[in-house]
Design a protein around this motif. Structure first.
Motif, mmCIF file in Angstrom:
data_model
loop_
_atom_site.group_PDB
_atom_site.id
_atom_site.type_symbol
_atom_site.label_atom_id
_atom_site.label_comp_id
_atom_site.label_asym_id
_atom_site.label_seq_id
_atom_site.Cartn_x
_atom_site.Cartn_y
_atom_site.Cartn_z
ATOM 1 N N LYS A 89 41.242 46.600 37.418
ATOM 2 C CA LYS A 89 41.893 45.375 36.950
ATOM 3 C C LYS A 89 43.236 45.174 37.641
ATOM 4 O O LYS A 89 43.587 44.060 38.034
ATOM 5 C CB LYS A 89 42.076 45.422 35.433
ATOM 6 C CG LYS A 89 40.776 45.413 34.658
ATOM 7 C CD LYS A 89 41.029 45.462 33.152
ATOM 8 C CE LYS A 89 39.723 45.465 32.391
ATOM 9 N NZ LYS A 89 39.928 45.549 30.920
ATOM 10 N N GLU A 120 40.117 39.622 36.353
ATOM 11 C CA GLU A 120 38.669 39.820 36.373
ATOM 12 C C GLU A 120 38.018 38.455 36.461
ATOM 13 O O GLU A 120 38.641 37.430 36.163
ATOM 14 C CB GLU A 120 38.167 40.534 35.094
ATOM 15 C CG GLU A 120 38.223 42.046 35.156
ATOM 16 C CD GLU A 120 37.600 42.687 33.926
ATOM 17 O OE1 GLU A 120 36.981 41.942 33.134
ATOM 18 O OE2 GLU A 120 37.729 43.905 33.754
ATOM 19 N N LYS A 179 39.771 35.974 31.432
ATOM 20 C CA LYS A 179 40.341 37.182 32.032
ATOM 21 C C LYS A 179 41.523 36.792 32.914
ATOM 22 O O LYS A 179 41.456 36.819 34.143
ATOM 23 C CB LYS A 179 39.281 37.918 32.859
ATOM 24 C CG LYS A 179 37.994 38.196 32.108
ATOM 25 C CD LYS A 179 38.220 39.130 30.923
ATOM 26 C CE LYS A 179 36.912 39.487 30.243
ATOM 27 N NZ LYS A 179 37.119 40.408 29.104
#
Length: 939
Positions: free
Chosen positions: A118, A258, A263
């Motif tokens: 991430k 993401e 996200k």
């Protein structure tokens, strides 16, 4: 009270909020175009139009170990032309390794953290947005990695335009002429008189403070197309550090980590642990080896410490402009409000002290206290079962005198004054806020559409509807679901309030049980003052319960607020704030309400006492009245609460930071002196509270409640609040400057929901003070006696001579043989006269035991009750009428501010008209020159 944040001679370019006069429908871009044509006549500074790439290199692919650097010098020397020395910058911990790129933001993570993928995606997208990055390992722990971010000029310009960041584009060169010669003459006379007075010792030295030029300039939303209109001395310093950090934070909140619609954003990465911390840097050390008077300030942080956070300047006004520049408008408004509140406490504290001193001066002339002290032949009934003895009324002489200090003829005036003071404080704060908002470019500022909270998206992502503002689909919460959650939350609030009432009930039981215990105590000092000892210990225990319940309330408020699922962060903050205030307010004031309005009111009378669970006899007031108990409750709670808050605000961060430094010394060894870079120093400081300024506001709002709600019983409350706030301002300043990481500068145009809470407290204070005067104090019974039953009855007088015999008239007679078995005292009272007592006295208006209706209420009781109810109604209506009248008479905008805004609008229209006229004349000359003149051209 704080004056540093407002320049009353400044003017702004604000076209939106004009309460009077017609509004212009001219677009702001036309104004800028017109001013562009006048650039040769007005002094507008130009800079380079082409965008030049920063020389910084993004070599964050190589992780550099931490260097032992020194941060004693700051490269940004208070607007010193914007020029910096790269060699110096390399060692001050505020720049990249090349000494040219300033660090705008810091991210911190651990290499051992599993969220590597991430972070890699997030950092790759950071570079794609144009931000530059370097990484540095910690000197203490190689597992900790610091990510340094820098925003080049192109990125700053692009996002400043998107965020509508207002920047200076032209200096204000006009002033508002004086309209009245008479007023100018008065000003001249006042200025002559001021020559003989000290030279404004409360103001800061203007030579010490920097010239914050944006306060003397028109501002407009930044536009890259019209960049030549803005005052740009140096592109590196055009956007100050707080603005740069705010822009970078704005970018980080919109970067994906993401694939997926939700996200996105730095906040989610901080929540899931991908990053440990994120913060902007302080501008260097707040200390310097050189004196600020001889060498100047090293940086704005150093200047704030010397001119604001230092204890030596406790009596000076706050440099609000500098606070706003360094910490942002939201924190600047908090300190502006706190300074204004502290300044407004001066008249309230002075009047409260005057009321107290009036009680001291008139103490020897008080007929009631004289009669109490001389009543050696009046024997009072025991105040508890069995163990409490009979006592002479003269034994309560000291308490009667102390009661007079707080309950005297000036109490009613002070209660009315404080109710009016609360209204004046709020109304003038609105005017003060308007001036600050105008000066800080907040008049026409509106918060942008907030992002939806991640928890709300996760809960309601399956059901969407179109947002009417953005036109995009977003998660939707059904009305039935929202109502059900609000009902559950309200039930939780009601349950927690019941917990507080249960705690107060426990304190009541403690009081009724221990008063007998203290009455049978071996020590004569405690035995003779059993009621005072009971009240004092009960207040201390109540304070401990208050502090313990506060910890529970925070967790419950978080649970209930999250249960409601607010849509945005501001909705979540307002909901949490309201719950915490209700919990804390009820927790702090419930026992005070009990003492003020219930203690001694429902005890019954000797021989027929009311009991809890048919066992414990309810507590009675002291023979001198219940007001002394209320004064003790307020004084102890107020002093202990403020002392505890001050310790937690400053002492706790100091201890935490000291402990961190101690661990560092143990790990690195005492023989080696380390000088950390700025990012590591700031990381070792304490982060700002998770709820922002909530704790600071809550402390002051609760204090405002103490200062106004029961002020009729404790006139010294404003004085205690004033002394605390003088310390509080410097404590908060010291904490922000030295003990906390630098918070992100955020904008706000007012103090939010707290203003509504203050108005509610102001209304409640009128009601409570009316009841305190009518029910808790003896003001009404004394007036009734003076006008109806005393020596001056029917004469329209109420002086001290009219109070002769009041004490005897306010006491009823009880026959000792009528005592219940369980309440009959062990002593028969023979120690007073040598023979057993037949009668004792108690505070009430009841018939004697041998009357037709033994112990029935007398006519005087009904007169006093009617007078109390009438006083409450008259007092409330009178004070509320005065409050509404004051609110109506005081406009929200000061007249000079409204005139400046109108004049500014007029001048801009004139400039635009002249510029357009000049453009048309140039076009006509060009047509004549080219032989294309027409006979019907204008003008």
């Amino acid at each position: 009270m704080a004056e540093g944040g407002v320049d009353l001679q400044g003017y702004q370019l604000d076209m939106q909020i004009l309460p009077d006069g017609p509004k212009s429908d001219v677009d702001f871009s036309e104004i800028l175009n017109a001013i562009q044509e006048m650039a040769k006549d007005v002094n507008i500074l130009f800079d380079e139009l082409e965008a030049v790439n920063s020389p910084c290199k993004d070599d964050d692919s190589l992780l550099h170990p931490g260097n032992l650097t020194s941060t004693s010098d700051d490269a940004s020397r208070l607007e010193a032309g914007g020029e910096t020395v790269p060699e110096k910058n390399k060692s001050n911990g505020l720049y990249f390794r090349d000494g040219k790129c300033r660090i705008d933001y810091i991210l911190v993570y651990r290499k051992s953290n599993p969220q590597t993928e991430k972070r890699e995606v997030f950092e790759r997208n950071i570079r794609a947005e144009g931000l530059q990055m370097e990484k540095e390992s910690s000197l203490i722990n190689s597992d900790i990695i610091f990510v340094k971010l820098h925003a080049p000029w192109e990125v700053l310009g692009r996002y400043a335009e998107q965020m509508n960041v207002r920047m200076p584009f032209r200096r204000k060169i006009y002033s508002l002429p004086r309209r009245y010669k008479f007023m100018s003459r008065i000003d001249k006379q006042i200025s002559r008189f001021r020559r003989w007075l000290p030279k404004k010792p409360m103001r800061l030295d203007k030579e010490t403070l920097p010239d914050l030029e944006e306060n003397d300039c028109y501002t407009a939303p930044f536009s890259q197309q019209r960049i030549h209109h803005f005052i740009i001395h140096n592109k590196d310093t055009f956007f100050n550090n707080a603005t740069r950090s705010r822009i970078v934070h704005h970018i980080l909140q919109r970067i994906k980590y993401e694939e997926g619609k939700n996200k996105i954003g730095l906040n989610r990465l901080l929540t899931n642990g991908s990053y440990e911390a994120a913060f902007p840097l302080h501008e260097g050390s707040y200390r310097s080896k050189n004196s600020i008077r001889t060498h100047g300030a090293e940086n704005h942080r150093h200047l704030l410490y010397e001119c604001w956070a230092s204890w030596g300047v406790w009596y000076k006004y706050q440099p609000l402009d500098l606070v706003r520049r360094y910490f942002g408008e939201k924190i600047g408004l908090y300190f502006a409000w706190l300074g204004w509140y502290t300044g407004m406490l001066f008249p309230a504290a002075f009047i409260g002290l005057f009321v107290f001193l009036y009680g001291v001066i008139t103490l020897d002339h008080c007929q009631v206290s004289k009669e109490v002290c001389q009543a050696t032949d009046i024997i009072m009934c025991p105040v508890c079962d069995k163990y409490c003895p009979f006592m002479r009324l003269s034994d309560s002489c000291v308490y009667a005198k102390v009661t007079h200090l707080f309950d005297n003829g000036a109490t009613v005036f002070f209660a009315v004054f404080m109710a009016v003071w609360a209204t004046v404080f709020l109304e003038f704060w609105k005017r003060r806020r308007a001036v600050i908002a105008y000066d800080w470019d907040l008049i026409d500022w509106e918060e942008e559409e907030e992002e939806i909270r991640p928890q709300f998206e996760a809960k309601y992502s399956k059901k969407e509807r179109m947002n009417p503002i953005s036109g995009k689909p977003e998660p939707y919460q059904a009305f039935a679901d929202k109502c059900s959650r609000l009902i559950v939350s309200a039930s939780g609030i009601f349950f927690m309030i019941c917990v507080v009432i249960a705690a107060v009930f426990g304190i009541v039981i403690y009081r009724v049980v221990t008063v007998s215990t203290f009455a049978a105590f071996k020590w004569a000092l405690i035995r003779n003052n059993s009621q005072v000892a009971t009240t004092g210990t009960a207040v201390c225990i109540n304070f401990c319960i208050i502090m313990l319940l506060n910890v529970l309330y925070e967790k419950v408020a978080l649970l209930l607020t999250n249960l409601e699922q607010p849509r945005t962060e501001s909705e979540w903050e307002n909901s949490f704030t309201l719950k915490m205030f209700l919990f804390q307010f009820v927790n702090l004031n419930s026992s005070t309400f009990y003492i003020a309005f219930f203690l001694g009111r429902f005890t019954g009378h000797p021989g027929a006492y009311l009991r809890l669970i048919n066992r414990w006899r309810l507590e009675e007031c002291h023979p001198s009245g219940c007001l002394i108990d209320l004064c003790m409750q307020m004084g102890i709670i107020m002093v202990l609460k403020q002392t505890w808050n001050n310790f937690m605000e400053l002492g706790y961060p100091l201890i935490q930071n000291w402990w961190t430094r101690r661990k560092v010394r143990q790990e690195r060894g005492p023989e080696r002196k380390i000088s950390f870079p700025q990012w590591e120093k700031d990381y070792n400081l304490q982060p700002m509270n998770a709820y922002g300024l909530f704790d600071e506001y809550l402390e002051m709002i609760l204090q405002f409640g103490f200062t106004t709600i029961f002020v009729a019983a404790f006139p010294l409350a404003p004085l205690l609040a004033l002394l605390n706030n003088i310390i509080e301002i410097r404590l908060d300043a010291y904490k922000f400057v030295t003990q906390w990481r630098r918070p992100l500068a955020s904008r706000a145009k007012d103090i939010g929901i707290w203003y509504g809470i203050l108005e509610g407290i102001g209304i409640l204070s009128v009601i409570t003070n009316a009841f305190v005067i009518a029910i808790t104090s003896d003001f009404i019974p004394r007036l009734v006696y003076a006008y109806k039953y005393g020596p001056c009855a029917g004469q329209g007088e109420a002086g001290q001579k009219c109070m002769v015999g009041y004490v005897n008239a306010s006491l009823s007679v009880f026959q000792i043989s009528d005592f219940e078995n369980r309440s009959e005292p062990e002593s028969d009272g023979s120690e007073f006269s040598g023979t057993p007592l037949k009668y004792c006295r108690y505070r009430d208006y009841r018939d004697p035991p041998h009357s037709l209706v033994p112990y029935g209420y007398t006519l005087q009781f009904w007169h006093v009750l009617a007078a109390r109810l009438a006083f409450i109604i008259v007092f409330e209506h009178l004070v509320f009428c005065i409050k509404h009248l004051i609110s109506y008479l005081i406009p929200d905008l000061p007249k000079d501010l409204r005139d400046r805004m109108r004049r500014e609008k007029y001048l801009i229209q004139e400039m635009m008209y002249e510029a357009e006229l000049e453009r048309l004349q140039k076009e006509r000359k060009e047509r004549k020159k080219n032989g294309k003149a027409h006979h019907n051209e204008w003008p």
